[in-house]
Design a protein around this motif. Sequence first.
Motif, PDB file in Angstrom:
ATOM      1  N   GLN A 191       0.718  -1.227   0.011  1.00 27.37           N
ATOM      2  CA  GLN A 191       0.146  -0.047  -0.066  1.00 27.37           C
ATOM      3  C   GLN A 191       0.830   1.175  -0.006  1.00 27.37           C
ATOM      4  OE1 GLN A 191      -2.658  -1.048   3.246  1.00 27.37           O
ATOM      5  NE2 GLN A 191      -4.128   0.675   2.412  1.00 27.37           N
ATOM      6  N   VAL A 192       1.801   1.113   0.770  1.00 29.40           N
ATOM      7  CA  VAL A 192       2.645   2.271   1.019  1.00 29.40           C
ATOM      8  C   VAL A 192       3.455   2.682  -0.291  1.00 29.40           C
ATOM      9  CG1 VAL A 192       4.924   3.163   1.862  1.00 29.40           C
ATOM     10  CG2 VAL A 192       2.992   1.925   3.405  1.00 29.40           C
ATOM     11  N   ALA A 193       3.820   1.530  -1.073  1.00 28.53           N
ATOM     12  CA  ALA A 193       4.457   1.726  -2.241  1.00 28.53           C
ATOM     13  C   ALA A 193       3.863   2.228  -3.479  1.00 28.53           C
ATOM     14  CB  ALA A 193       4.998   0.505  -2.739  1.00 28.53           C
ATOM     15  N   SER A 194       2.400   1.914  -3.364  1.00 30.46           N
ATOM     16  CA  SER A 194       1.688   2.118  -4.226  1.00 30.46           C
ATOM     17  C   SER A 194       1.223   3.716  -4.096  1.00 30.46           C
ATOM     18  CB  SER A 194       0.059   1.475  -4.559  1.00 30.46           C
ATOM     19  OG  SER A 194      -0.817   1.589  -3.435  1.00 30.46           O
ATOM     20  N   TYR A 195       0.991   4.254  -2.819  1.00 29.36           N
ATOM     21  CA  TYR A 195       0.822   5.551  -2.618  1.00 29.36           C
ATOM     22  C   TYR A 195       1.817   6.296  -2.940  1.00 29.36           C
ATOM     23  CZ  TYR A 195      -3.366   4.415   0.107  1.00 29.36           C
ATOM     24  OH  TYR A 195      -4.622   4.210   0.615  1.00 29.36           O
ATOM     25  N   LEU A 196       3.062   5.941  -2.694  1.00 28.04           N
ATOM     26  CA  LEU A 196       4.277   6.723  -2.994  1.00 28.04           C
ATOM     27  C   LEU A 196       4.679   7.026  -4.564  1.00 28.04           C
ATOM     28  CD1 LEU A 196       6.855   5.480  -0.336  1.00 28.04           C
ATOM     29  CD2 LEU A 196       5.759   7.827  -0.574  1.00 28.04           C
ATOM     30  N   THR A 197       4.187   5.894  -5.181  1.00 27.91           N
ATOM     31  CA  THR A 197       4.299   6.124  -6.785  1.00 27.91           C
ATOM     32  C   THR A 197       3.187   7.242  -7.348  1.00 27.91           C
ATOM     33  OG1 THR A 197       4.390   3.538  -6.694  1.00 27.91           O
ATOM     34  CG2 THR A 197       4.303   4.596  -8.753  1.00 27.91           C
ATOM     35  N   ILE A 198       1.921   6.999  -6.685  1.00 30.39           N
ATOM     36  CA  ILE A 198       1.048   8.178  -7.314  1.00 30.39           C
ATOM     37  C   ILE A 198       1.414   9.371  -6.981  1.00 30.39           C
ATOM     38  CG2 ILE A 198      -1.421   8.468  -7.750  1.00 30.39           C
ATOM     39  CD1 ILE A 198      -2.022   5.914  -6.242  1.00 30.39           C
ATOM     40  N   MET A 199       2.083   9.549  -5.831  1.00 34.58           N
ATOM     41  CA  MET A 199       2.047  10.906  -5.188  1.00 34.58           C
ATOM     42  C   MET A 199       2.993  11.835  -6.211  1.00 34.58           C
ATOM     43  SD  MET A 199       3.396  11.298  -1.273  1.00 34.58           S
ATOM     44  CE  MET A 199       2.266   9.944  -0.810  1.00 34.58           C
ATOM     45  N   ASP A 200       2.864  13.282  -5.649  1.00 35.33           N
ATOM     46  CA  ASP A 200       3.735  14.187  -6.368  1.00 35.33           C
ATOM     47  C   ASP A 200       5.334  13.574  -5.945  1.00 35.33           C
ATOM     48  OD1 ASP A 200       4.453  17.124  -6.845  1.00 35.33           O
ATOM     49  OD2 ASP A 200       5.292  16.829  -4.920  1.00 35.33           O
ATOM     50  N   ASP A 201       6.072  13.993  -6.573  1.00 28.68           N
ATOM     51  CA  ASP A 201       7.596  13.363  -6.673  1.00 28.68           C
ATOM     52  C   ASP A 201       8.311  13.926  -5.504  1.00 28.68           C
ATOM     53  OD1 ASP A 201       7.426  11.746  -8.832  1.00 28.68           O
ATOM     54  OD2 ASP A 201       8.734  12.946 -10.012  1.00 28.68           O
ATOM     55  N   ASP A 202       8.302  15.224  -5.062  1.00 30.26           N
ATOM     56  CA  ASP A 202       9.163  16.040  -4.282  1.00 30.26           C
ATOM     57  C   ASP A 202       8.438  15.516  -2.712  1.00 30.26           C
ATOM     58  OD1 ASP A 202      10.473  17.617  -5.776  1.00 30.26           O
ATOM     59  OD2 ASP A 202       9.173  19.335  -5.336  1.00 30.26           O
ATOM     60  N   ALA A 203       7.047  15.391  -2.623  1.00 26.21           N
ATOM     61  CA  ALA A 203       6.667  14.818  -1.487  1.00 26.21           C
ATOM     62  C   ALA A 203       6.932  13.182  -1.020  1.00 26.21           C
ATOM     63  CB  ALA A 203       5.021  15.039  -1.380  1.00 26.21           C
ATOM     64  N   ALA A 204       7.080  12.593  -2.316  1.00 28.70           N
ATOM     65  CA  ALA A 204       7.212  10.991  -2.001  1.00 28.70           C
ATOM     66  C   ALA A 204       8.886  11.208  -1.606  1.00 28.70           C
ATOM     67  CB  ALA A 204       7.262  10.484  -3.450  1.00 28.70           C
ATOM     68  N   ARG A 205       9.606  11.981  -2.434  1.00 25.53           N
ATOM     69  CA  ARG A 205      10.896  11.932  -1.650  1.00 25.53           C
ATOM     70  C   ARG A 205      11.413  12.200  -0.425  1.00 25.53           C
ATOM     71  NH1 ARG A 205      13.232  15.840  -4.225  1.00 25.53           N
ATOM     72  NH2 ARG A 205      12.449  15.006  -6.218  1.00 25.53           N
ATOM     73  N   GLU A 206      10.509  13.342   0.196  1.00 27.27           N
ATOM     74  CA  GLU A 206      10.626  13.845   1.493  1.00 27.27           C
ATOM     75  C   GLU A 206      10.325  12.688   2.468  1.00 27.27           C
ATOM     76  OE1 GLU A 206       8.761  17.001   2.295  1.00 27.27           O
ATOM     77  OE2 GLU A 206       9.844  18.796   1.452  1.00 27.27           O
ATOM     78  N   ILE A 207       9.104  12.088   2.157  1.00 32.61           N
ATOM     79  CA  ILE A 207       8.586  11.163   3.036  1.00 32.61           C
ATOM     80  C   ILE A 207       9.511   9.680   3.029  1.00 32.61           C
ATOM     81  CG2 ILE A 207       6.679   9.303   3.220  1.00 32.61           C
ATOM     82  CD1 ILE A 207       4.686  11.553   2.204  1.00 32.61           C
ATOM     83  N   LYS A 208       9.989   9.387   1.766  1.00 33.74           N
ATOM     84  CA  LYS A 208      10.833   8.150   1.743  1.00 33.74           C
ATOM     85  C   LYS A 208      12.003   8.377   2.518  1.00 33.74           C
ATOM     86  CE  LYS A 208       9.990   6.722  -2.933  1.00 33.74           C
ATOM     87  NZ  LYS A 208      10.429   6.880  -4.138  1.00 33.74           N
ATOM     88  N   ASP A 209      12.784   9.564   2.579  1.00 29.76           N
ATOM     89  CA  ASP A 209      13.551   9.868   3.442  1.00 29.76           C
ATOM     90  C   ASP A 209      13.296   9.628   5.020  1.00 29.76           C
ATOM     91  OD1 ASP A 209      15.193  10.616   1.615  1.00 29.76           O
ATOM     92  OD2 ASP A 209      15.153  12.765   1.725  1.00 29.76           O
ATOM     93  N   LEU A 210      12.209  10.104   5.535  1.00 25.40           N
ATOM     94  CA  LEU A 210      12.001  10.075   6.569  1.00 25.40           C
ATOM     95  C   LEU A 210      11.800   8.654   7.352  1.00 25.40           C
ATOM     96  CD1 LEU A 210       9.725  13.249   7.372  1.00 25.40           C
ATOM     97  CD2 LEU A 210      12.089  12.849   8.069  1.00 25.40           C
ATOM     98  N   LEU A 211      11.017   7.768   6.165  1.00 24.71           N
ATOM     99  CA  LEU A 211      10.584   6.319   6.597  1.00 24.71           C
ATOM    100  C   LEU A 211      11.990   5.609   6.960  1.00 24.71           C
ATOM    101  CD1 LEU A 211       7.985   5.485   3.741  1.00 24.71           C
ATOM    102  CD2 LEU A 211       7.769   5.370   6.356  1.00 24.71           C
ATOM    103  N   HIS A 212      12.994   6.061   6.521  1.00 21.27           N
ATOM    104  CA  HIS A 212      14.306   5.300   6.972  1.00 21.27           C
ATOM    105  C   HIS A 212      14.569   5.173   8.391  1.00 21.27           C
ATOM    106  CE1 HIS A 212      15.800   5.729   2.609  1.00 21.27           C
ATOM    107  NE2 HIS A 212      15.081   4.493   2.821  1.00 21.27           N
ATOM    108  N   TYR A 213      14.109   6.270   8.948  1.00 20.17           N
ATOM    109  CA  TYR A 213      14.574   6.489  10.451  1.00 20.17           C
ATOM    110  C   TYR A 213      13.729   5.509  11.424  1.00 20.17           C
ATOM    111  CZ  TYR A 213      16.986  10.431   8.681  1.00 20.17           C
ATOM    112  OH  TYR A 213      17.717  11.370   7.903  1.00 20.17           O
ATOM    113  N   GLU A 214      14.522   4.982  12.532  1.00 17.74           N
ATOM    114  CA  GLU A 214      14.132   4.144  13.371  1.00 17.74           C
ATOM    115  C   GLU A 214      12.886   4.752  14.264  1.00 17.74           C
ATOM    116  OE1 GLU A 214      16.312   1.117  16.466  1.00 17.74           O
ATOM    117  OE2 GLU A 214      17.390   2.132  15.260  1.00 17.74           O
ATOM    118  N   GLU A 215      12.040   3.945  14.468  1.00 16.72           N
ATOM    119  CA  GLU A 215      10.928   4.718  15.480  1.00 16.72           C
ATOM    120  C   GLU A 215      11.521   5.263  16.734  1.00 16.72           C
ATOM    121  OE1 GLU A 215       6.741   3.251  15.973  1.00 16.72           O
ATOM    122  OE2 GLU A 215       7.527   1.605  15.295  1.00 16.72           O
TER     123      GLU A 215
END
Lengths: 454, 454
Positions: B111-135
Motif C-alpha cells: 500500500q505504501v509503495a502504491s501511494y508513493l508512486t502516485i504521489m507528487d515526486d517532491d513529497a514522495a522523496r521527503e517521505i521516503k527519506d523520513l521512512l528510513h529512521y528508526e521509530e
Amino acid sequence: MTFETEQKEKEYYMQIIEAIENEDIDLFREKFLDLHPYDQAKFFLTQNENGRMQLYTYLSPEEMAGIFENLEVEEQELFISEMVPSYAAEMLGSMYADDAVDVLNELEAEQVASYLTIMDDDAAREIKDLLHYEEKTAGSIMTTEFVSIRTHQTVKEAMQILREEAPDAETIYYIFVVDGEKKLVGVISLRDLIIAKEDEYIKDRMSDRVVSVSVGEDQEAVAKTMKDYDFLALPVVDFQNHLLGIITVDDIVDVIEEEASEDYSKFAAISDVDTVDNNPFSAARKRLPWLVILLFLGMMTASLIGRFEETLNKVAILAVFIPLIAGMAGNTGTQALAVVVRGIATGDFEGESKLKLIIREAGTGLISGSVCGILVTFIVYFWKGNFFLGLLVGFSLLCTLVVATLAGALVPLVMHKFKIDPAVASGPFITTINDIISILIYFGMATAFMNYLL
Amino acid sequence: MTFETEQKEKEYYMQIIEAIENEDIDLFREKFLDLHPYDQAKFFLTQNENGRMQLYTYLSPEEMAGIFENLEVEEQELFISEMVPSYAAEMLGSMYADDAVDVLNELEAEQVASYLTIMDDDAAREIKDLLHYEEKTAGSIMTTEFVSIRTHQTVKEAMQILREEAPDAETIYYIFVVDGEKKLVGVISLRDLIIAKEDEYIKDRMSDRVVSVSVGEDQEAVAKTMKDYDFLALPVVDFQNHLLGIITVDDIVDVIEEEASEDYSKFAAISDVDTVDNNPFSAARKRLPWLVILLFLGMMTASLIGRFEETLNKVAILAVFIPLIAGMAGNTGTQALAVVVRGIATGDFEGESKLKLIIREAGTGLISGSVCGILVTFIVYFWKGNFFLGLLVGFSLLCTLVVATLAGALVPLVMHKFKIDPAVASGPFITTINDIISILIYFGMATAFMNYLL
C-alpha cells in the motif's frame, strides 16, 4: 555532539571560569551572557556560595531573572535568601509574572510582603493579581505579559506594537484581539500577520473563532486543550470573556510532566515521588502514612484468615497457596486499575458507556481467570497429587480473578463519579482490597468443601 | 464557555449539518473550513460512512490533510482505506511529512509503495527519506518542512523568504542558518528578526550557540532538551552537523504524554495501557502474558511455603499473617521502585552516588520497618494475647521492610546499569519478588524460634 564541538564547549566554559577567577567582569559578561539562560542556570549551580556572591555583583537583577526562571523551586528558595533584598525584589520584578509568583508562593508571607513593597509598582501589581488564583488553575499558570490589539487597527500598526512589546512579552507569536471593553474577540498569528498587506485591518484577517480557557479551569484540562489544538499559547478569560492573561506552551509542557509524575506517585502510594529526598527521614515521612493505613488494612486480612483458623488447623496445606491467590488478585486488579485510571486521565472513555466498560473488564477477568485457573489446577495436581486440591485452588483463582479485575475497574470509576481523583486508588490500595476478596473466596470454598479435602 | 457562546456554537454546527443534508457545498465549505482543524476532525468523526464519502467529495485532498493530522492512528488506518487511492495519495503528500510518515508506518508495504508512486515526486522523496529512521528517534519525529537561510543574507531578504515559505513550513518562528555545505551554524527567532533593521546581515543578528539534537537520538532525550530550554523547535543534524530537519514543540508534547503512559503501563505490567480495547479478548491478550509469568513466580512462593509445611502443621496460626507481611513487603517495594524509576527517568539522580541512594533507602526501610514492626507487635499481642507471636510478626515485618525497600531500589538501579529500561521492573513484578523474600524471613524465623511459639 561531535568530539570537536565538545572540546570547543569545554574551552568556552574554562574561559568563563578563568574570567571569574581573574575578576575580569567584561570578559565574563561577554562570554556568560551569550549562553542560553538554561545553560547559565546550569553554570550558576556549579558555583559555591562565594562564587554566587560574586555573580550577584557581576550580573544585573534583570540578567539574574533569566537564570532564576530556569532553577528548581527549592534552589530558588535557597538562593533568594542569600541576596540583598533590593536586588531580590528587582529581580522578581524582572521575571515573567507567572514565574515570579511560583517563587513567591514558596516564601513566608512577611517576606513576600517586603519584596512587593520594595518592588517597582507595576510589577508588584501584576504579581499581586496573580497571587490570588488558586494553585493548579489556569489563573495560577498564566502570565499577564502578552500582546493585545484592537480590531480597527491595521496590520502595520499591529506590527509596530509587536516590535515595541517584543522584549517584554512572553510570546509574540499569537496576538489576541480585544474590543473596547477588553473582551476577547479574535486572534491572529504572527505568521498570518507577516503574510498580510500592511494596510489591511486586523478585523479582516483575524480568526474570530478563538479557543480560550476560563481562569478557574484546572491546569490538566488546559493542557488537554493546548495539546489537542497544537497551540503555542492559549488566552485566559473570566466569565464575561474579558482577556486576563495567556498560557504559553512551555508552561504546559511542565504541567504535563508534573501531572504524569503525580499520577505515578499516587499509583505507588507516596505523597510525592518527584522531589529527591536528602535523608531517610524525609523519605519515610512521605511513605509512612500510606504504609500505616495499609498495615491496618492488612490486619483486617489477617483477622479474616483468623476466622478460618479451624479450617487451617485441619488442612494446613491451604496456607501454601494464600500468597499465590492473593498476589494474582492484586496483579490483575492493578492492571485493570491502570487501564481505567489512564483512560479517565486521557479522556479516552468519553462517550463510552460505563456498563460496556464493566462488561468488558468482567470478560477480560473471565478469560484470564480461566487460563490461569486451568494451569494452576494441573500444576497443583501434579505437584501434590491431589486433584481436588488443584481444583479448589484453580476454581478459587478463576473466581478471584473475575472479581479482582472488576474491582480494579470499578473502584476508580466510582471515585470518578463522586469527583474524587481516581488516581488516588493506588496500586497498593487496590492490592490490599483484593487480598481481602481473594481470601474470602478461597477460604470460603475450602470450608464449604472441607469434606473432599480431608 | 458561557451559556451564550455554547448556544452559538450549537447553532453553528447545526448549520454545517444542514448544509450537508441540503448538499449545499458552498455554505458547508464556508462554515466548515472556518473551524480549527482539530474541531474539523472532531466533526468528521461524528459522520457515518455515507457522510464521510460525501465529505471526501466536498473537500480537496489538501483540506482533508488538516483533518487527518488530527486523527488517531487507528482512525487514519480505517479512513484511508475508504478513499480513492489518488485522493489518498494527494492528501498524504499535502500532510506535514512527519505526520504522513506516521500514517504510512501503519500500512502494508505494498500500500505504501502504491501511494508513493502516485504521489507528487517532491513529497514522495521527503517521505521516503523520513521512512528510513528508526521509530522513537529524533529522525522519526522530525519534519523536513522548515525555513533555512544563509549568513550573508539580510534581514529584509530573510523576511521575504519567510513570507514565501510561511504557508508550507511547520513553523516559521525559528529560522535556522546554514553555511554553503548546509551545515547548521546559527539560529534566529522571528521575534529577533522583526526587531532588527532591514539592512542588517543575518550573521550579525543570529545566535551562533545553537542547541541541536542528533538524528539518532532517542525521542525521550529530545523531549528533555526541548523542555529544559523552553524551545518551540529544535534542529536535527547528522554527525557532520548537516541540518536534516526540525522537531516542533507540539510533537514533543505528544512524546511526553506517550512516554508517561508507557512508564505507567510497564509499572502495572501491561503491554500498552493507552489504547482502548474493544473487546475482552484483545484486553486479555495484553495482560495474560504478564499474569502467566507472575503465576509461575507465585507458584515458587507457594512451593517455598510448602517447605515450611511442618512448621505450619504445628502452628497453623502463622498462616494468618502471611498476606500481611507479604503485602507490606510489596507495598514498600513499590514505593521505593516508583521513586527510583521516576528519578532515573527525569534525570534527578544524575551526579548523585548510587551508594548514597542505597544507604538512604536502607535507612528509610529501617525507619518505616521500626514504626510498623512496633505497631504490629502490640496489635498482635492484644489481639491474640501471645507476646512472643507479636514479637515474631513485628520483627519479621521490620526485617522484611528493610530488605523489600532495598530490593525496590536496587532492582531498577541494576537494570539501568545494564541498559535495560528500569520501568520494566513493574509493580507486580517487584511485589512477587518481595513476596518470596518476606516468606523466607517470616517462616525462617518462625522455624528457628519454634520452641517459643508452642
